[in-house]
Write an enzyme that holds these catalytic residues in place. Sequence first.
Site, PDB file in Angstrom:
ATOM      1  N   TYR A 113     -55.131  64.584  24.186  1.00  0.00           N
ATOM      2  CA  TYR A 113     -55.612  63.904  25.351  1.00  0.00           C
ATOM      3  C   TYR A 113     -56.986  63.121  24.983  1.00  0.00           C
ATOM      4  O   TYR A 113     -56.962  62.493  23.901  1.00  0.00           O
ATOM      5  CB  TYR A 113     -55.868  64.831  26.514  1.00  0.00           C
ATOM      6  N   LYS A 168     -27.341  69.772  34.925  1.00  0.00           N
ATOM      7  CA  LYS A 168     -26.960  68.735  33.844  1.00  0.00           C
ATOM      8  C   LYS A 168     -27.938  68.657  32.787  1.00  0.00           C
ATOM      9  O   LYS A 168     -27.937  68.673  31.526  1.00  0.00           O
ATOM     10  CB  LYS A 168     -26.743  67.317  34.421  1.00  0.00           C
ATOM     11  N   GLU A 210     -25.207  59.473  37.458  1.00  0.00           N
ATOM     12  CA  GLU A 210     -24.632  60.436  37.794  1.00  0.00           C
ATOM     13  C   GLU A 210     -24.410  60.676  39.401  1.00  0.00           C
ATOM     14  O   GLU A 210     -25.217  60.292  40.190  1.00  0.00           O
ATOM     15  CB  GLU A 210     -25.343  61.959  37.425  1.00  0.00           C
ATOM     16  N   ASP A 211     -23.066  60.970  39.804  1.00  0.00           N
ATOM     17  CA  ASP A 211     -22.660  61.194  41.082  1.00  0.00           C
ATOM     18  C   ASP A 211     -23.078  60.256  42.200  1.00  0.00           C
ATOM     19  O   ASP A 211     -23.611  60.349  43.174  1.00  0.00           O
ATOM     20  CB  ASP A 211     -23.382  62.462  41.539  1.00  0.00           C
ATOM     21  N   ASP A 236     -19.863  60.075  35.181  1.00  0.00           N
ATOM     22  CA  ASP A 236     -18.405  60.420  35.972  1.00  0.00           C
ATOM     23  C   ASP A 236     -17.216  59.406  35.558  1.00  0.00           C
ATOM     24  O   ASP A 236     -15.993  59.721  35.558  1.00  0.00           O
ATOM     25  CB  ASP A 236     -18.743  60.035  37.607  1.00  0.00           C
ATOM     26  N   GLY A 270     -10.952  55.047  41.484  1.00  0.00           N
ATOM     27  CA  GLY A 270     -12.199  55.254  41.611  1.00  0.00           C
ATOM     28  C   GLY A 270     -13.122  55.253  40.115  1.00  0.00           C
ATOM     29  O   GLY A 270     -12.611  54.784  39.492  1.00  0.00           O
ATOM     30  N   ALA A 272     -13.688  57.498  37.984  1.00  0.00           N
ATOM     31  CA  ALA A 272     -12.806  58.255  36.911  1.00  0.00           C
ATOM     32  C   ALA A 272     -11.747  57.382  36.441  1.00  0.00           C
ATOM     33  O   ALA A 272     -11.601  57.123  35.344  1.00  0.00           O
ATOM     34  CB  ALA A 272     -12.588  59.712  37.198  1.00  0.00           C
ATOM     35  N   ASN A 362     -10.633  67.987  41.568  1.00  0.00           N
ATOM     36  CA  ASN A 362     -11.543  69.297  41.549  1.00  0.00           C
ATOM     37  C   ASN A 362     -11.853  69.668  42.660  1.00  0.00           C
ATOM     38  O   ASN A 362     -12.320  68.804  43.708  1.00  0.00           O
ATOM     39  CB  ASN A 362     -12.725  69.286  40.512  1.00  0.00           C
ATOM     40  N   ASN A 392     -16.324  67.256  30.959  1.00  0.00           N
ATOM     41  CA  ASN A 392     -17.315  66.106  30.532  1.00  0.00           C
ATOM     42  C   ASN A 392     -18.334  66.893  29.750  1.00  0.00           C
ATOM     43  O   ASN A 392     -18.864  65.972  28.710  1.00  0.00           O
ATOM     44  CB  ASN A 392     -17.866  65.261  31.816  1.00  0.00           C
TER      45      ASN A 392
HETATM   46  N1  LIG Z   1     -13.547  66.607  34.117  1.00  0.00           N
HETATM   47  C1  LIG Z   1     -12.759  66.465  35.298  1.00  0.00           C
HETATM   48  O1  LIG Z   1     -12.005  67.333  35.401  1.00  0.00           O
HETATM   49  C2  LIG Z   1     -13.184  65.440  36.160  1.00  0.00           C
HETATM   50  C3  LIG Z   1     -13.827  64.357  35.894  1.00  0.00           C
HETATM   51  C4  LIG Z   1     -14.171  63.425  36.743  1.00  0.00           C
HETATM   52  C5  LIG Z   1     -13.793  63.333  38.171  1.00  0.00           C
HETATM   53  N2  LIG Z   1     -12.976  64.572  38.387  1.00  0.00           N
HETATM   54  C6  LIG Z   1     -12.010  64.616  39.888  1.00  0.00           C
HETATM   55  O2  LIG Z   1     -11.121  63.485  40.036  1.00  0.00           O
HETATM   56  C7  LIG Z   1     -11.443  63.211  41.340  1.00  0.00           C
HETATM   57  C8  LIG Z   1     -11.724  61.762  41.595  1.00  0.00           C
HETATM   58  O3  LIG Z   1     -13.040  61.661  41.018  1.00  0.00           O
HETATM   59  P1  LIG Z   1     -13.850  60.226  41.171  1.00  0.00           P
HETATM   60  O4  LIG Z   1     -15.185  60.579  40.839  1.00  0.00           O
HETATM   61  O5  LIG Z   1     -13.157  59.101  40.551  1.00  0.00           O
HETATM   62  O6  LIG Z   1     -13.698  59.981  42.736  1.00  0.00           O
HETATM   63  P2  LIG Z   1     -13.741  58.784  43.658  1.00  0.00           P
HETATM   64  O7  LIG Z   1     -13.819  58.961  44.858  1.00  0.00           O
HETATM   65  O8  LIG Z   1     -14.619  57.579  42.794  1.00  0.00           O
HETATM   66  O9  LIG Z   1     -12.165  57.944  43.342  1.00  0.00           O
HETATM   67  C9  LIG Z   1     -11.150  58.746  44.021  1.00  0.00           C
HETATM   68  C10 LIG Z   1      -9.869  57.953  44.176  1.00  0.00           C
HETATM   69  O10 LIG Z   1      -8.801  58.635  44.740  1.00  0.00           O
HETATM   70  C11 LIG Z   1      -7.942  57.873  45.638  1.00  0.00           C
HETATM   71  N3  LIG Z   1      -7.593  58.926  46.518  1.00  0.00           N
HETATM   72  C12 LIG Z   1      -8.189  59.574  47.440  1.00  0.00           C
HETATM   73  N4  LIG Z   1      -7.180  60.478  48.002  1.00  0.00           N
HETATM   74  C13 LIG Z   1      -6.016  59.854  47.507  1.00  0.00           C
HETATM   75  C14 LIG Z   1      -4.610  60.264  47.943  1.00  0.00           C
HETATM   76  N5  LIG Z   1      -4.569  60.912  49.121  1.00  0.00           N
HETATM   77  N6  LIG Z   1      -3.965  59.823  47.174  1.00  0.00           N
HETATM   78  C15 LIG Z   1      -4.106  59.199  46.066  1.00  0.00           C
HETATM   79  N7  LIG Z   1      -5.312  58.598  45.819  1.00  0.00           N
HETATM   80  C16 LIG Z   1      -6.241  58.959  46.812  1.00  0.00           C
HETATM   81  C17 LIG Z   1      -9.368  56.880  45.939  1.00  0.00           C
HETATM   82  O11 LIG Z   1      -8.391  55.672  46.527  1.00  0.00           O
HETATM   83  C18 LIG Z   1     -10.030  56.480  44.755  1.00  0.00           C
HETATM   84  O12 LIG Z   1      -9.430  55.695  44.197  1.00  0.00           O
HETATM   85  C19 LIG Z   1     -12.152  64.138  42.093  1.00  0.00           C
HETATM   86  O13 LIG Z   1     -11.372  65.162  42.422  1.00  0.00           O
HETATM   87  C20 LIG Z   1     -13.073  64.834  40.750  1.00  0.00           C
HETATM   88  O14 LIG Z   1     -13.599  65.972  41.118  1.00  0.00           O
HETATM   89  C21 LIG Z   1     -12.669  65.533  37.328  1.00  0.00           C
END
Ligand SMILES: NC(=O)c1ccc[n+]([C@@H]2O[C@H](COP(=O)([O-])OP(=O)(O)OC[C@H]3O[C@@H](n4cnc5c(N)ncnc54)[C@H](O)[C@@H]3O)[C@@H](O)[C@H]2O)c1
Length: 466
Positions: A113, A168, A210-211, A236, A270, A272, A362, A392
Amino acid sequence: MSAPSPGYAITMRVEAPAQANSTATITSVISQAGANLTALDVVESSGQRMVVDVTCNATGTAHADEITAALQEVPGVTVGKVSDRTFLMHLGGKIEVRSKVPLKHRDDLSRAYTPGVARVSTALAEKPEDARRLTIKRNTVAVVTDGSAVLGLGNIGATAALPVMEGKAALFKRFAGVDAWPVCLDTQDVDEIVSIVKAIAPVYGGINLEDISAPRCFEVERRLQAELDIPVFHDDQHGTAIVVLGALENALRVVGKRLDQVRIVISGVGAAGNAIIQLLLAQGAGSIIAADRHGTIHRDQNHADPARQWVADNTNAELLDGTLAQALAGADVFIGASAPDLLTGDDIATMADQAIVFALANPVPEVDAVEASKHAAVVATGRSDFANQINNVLAFPGIFRGLLDAQASNVTNDMMIAAAQAIAQCVAEDELNPNYIVPSVFDESVAPAVAAAVRKVANPNGEPEA
Ligand SMILES: NC(=O)c1ccc[n+]([C@@H]2O[C@H](COP(=O)([O-])OP(=O)(O)OC[C@H]3O[C@@H](n4cnc5c(N)ncnc54)[C@H](O)[C@@H]3O)[C@@H](O)[C@H]2O)c1
């Protein structure tokens, strides 16, 4: 009913008569209540009474209450304090800052310091590019969230997001020695997030977003990537895409198919889904059809979200217009990043022979994994209680280790593809089978392999900085 999990572990302080059958009675009540007993520690003992800490895994908080009530009913037994072991683990937070330098004497103080530190600051004022050499910047990552899409909990805000970001940060340290720090922002305004992250960037060698909910996450990331000279990586999106690509390469090896020849159907565009599509296309995927809750996406539609419009313009060459289930007929690969229980085993049965199913929603996947595995050759989910967990944590620690070591200013598709291949190669040829397409999250070789792969692309001629 789901299985008892350490995530719902409780410890009950139980007072019971000191009889020969006391602990056996406690054990049997716990087991009849459907819990897993994991420890029974005697805290106090006398000729008449004993006090024991009984620890068991429950299936949820209501189940934990049922277990407590069942023990309370045993004659002579009193249940005292009940501790939730997950909450116990969080008392005072999960991470801390430690000094790397001794601070025992006046000399130490004078160097670490004032007055010594002033000369280092002056040197940095003259030559800011030395920050990675003389400060924490070289090994430090900000884990930035606005709390808008936290796990499956949705928009729970900055404070509630903090335990997740602490976790994380702990994973960054555990798997790659990276010092990550949670930065939970009490704003969900894109301009404000961008401006705050730019303002704090001097401290960090990388930004892990994140998120942050879609579609705002796309704009936040794009603007920060353009405006900062350190890598900005939304986990994500890209962490998921990297692990999916690595897992898919191995699944395709299992079934003897090629990425450029298979028909891939993706549910969810979305955070992912979007990144998965972009990375698979960058790696040469031949045919991708994406679907959201309104059905298949194609270029004859107009989407307000530019990311979704990009998907419409760059996938579904055959302009298939229909439901997810219709698109699935004859497909080789299904990747779900959307919502629970959208498909049945019968839908999976319509896929091509030797089908691959990654149902990642999930905690409840798009299709039940057991049902899917009756019809598909390889099934993966995001869950730890099934084979082939897409997680991830296989990617982000090694990615940032590599980026920091290479002093990278950005993260590219080539780095992400190299990381995916490194993950895939952590499963040896003689280990590969339908139930083992990704390494375990505890495989110590994964993060160094991913880091080396990223470093090689980021800095092909250079050695990591000492
Ligand atoms: N490692 C992993 O296993 C992992 C990593 C990332 C995300 N995920 C899971 O994937 C899912 C999506 O995550 P995200 O961050 O992209 O979420 P997000 O909200 O950004 O995207 C969700 C997508 O799903 C679509 N959707 C929602 N309800 C629907 C339905 N009934 N029918 C068809 N499409 C539908 C939405 O239109 C959107 O395009 C979550 O359940 C998340 O937990 C898992």
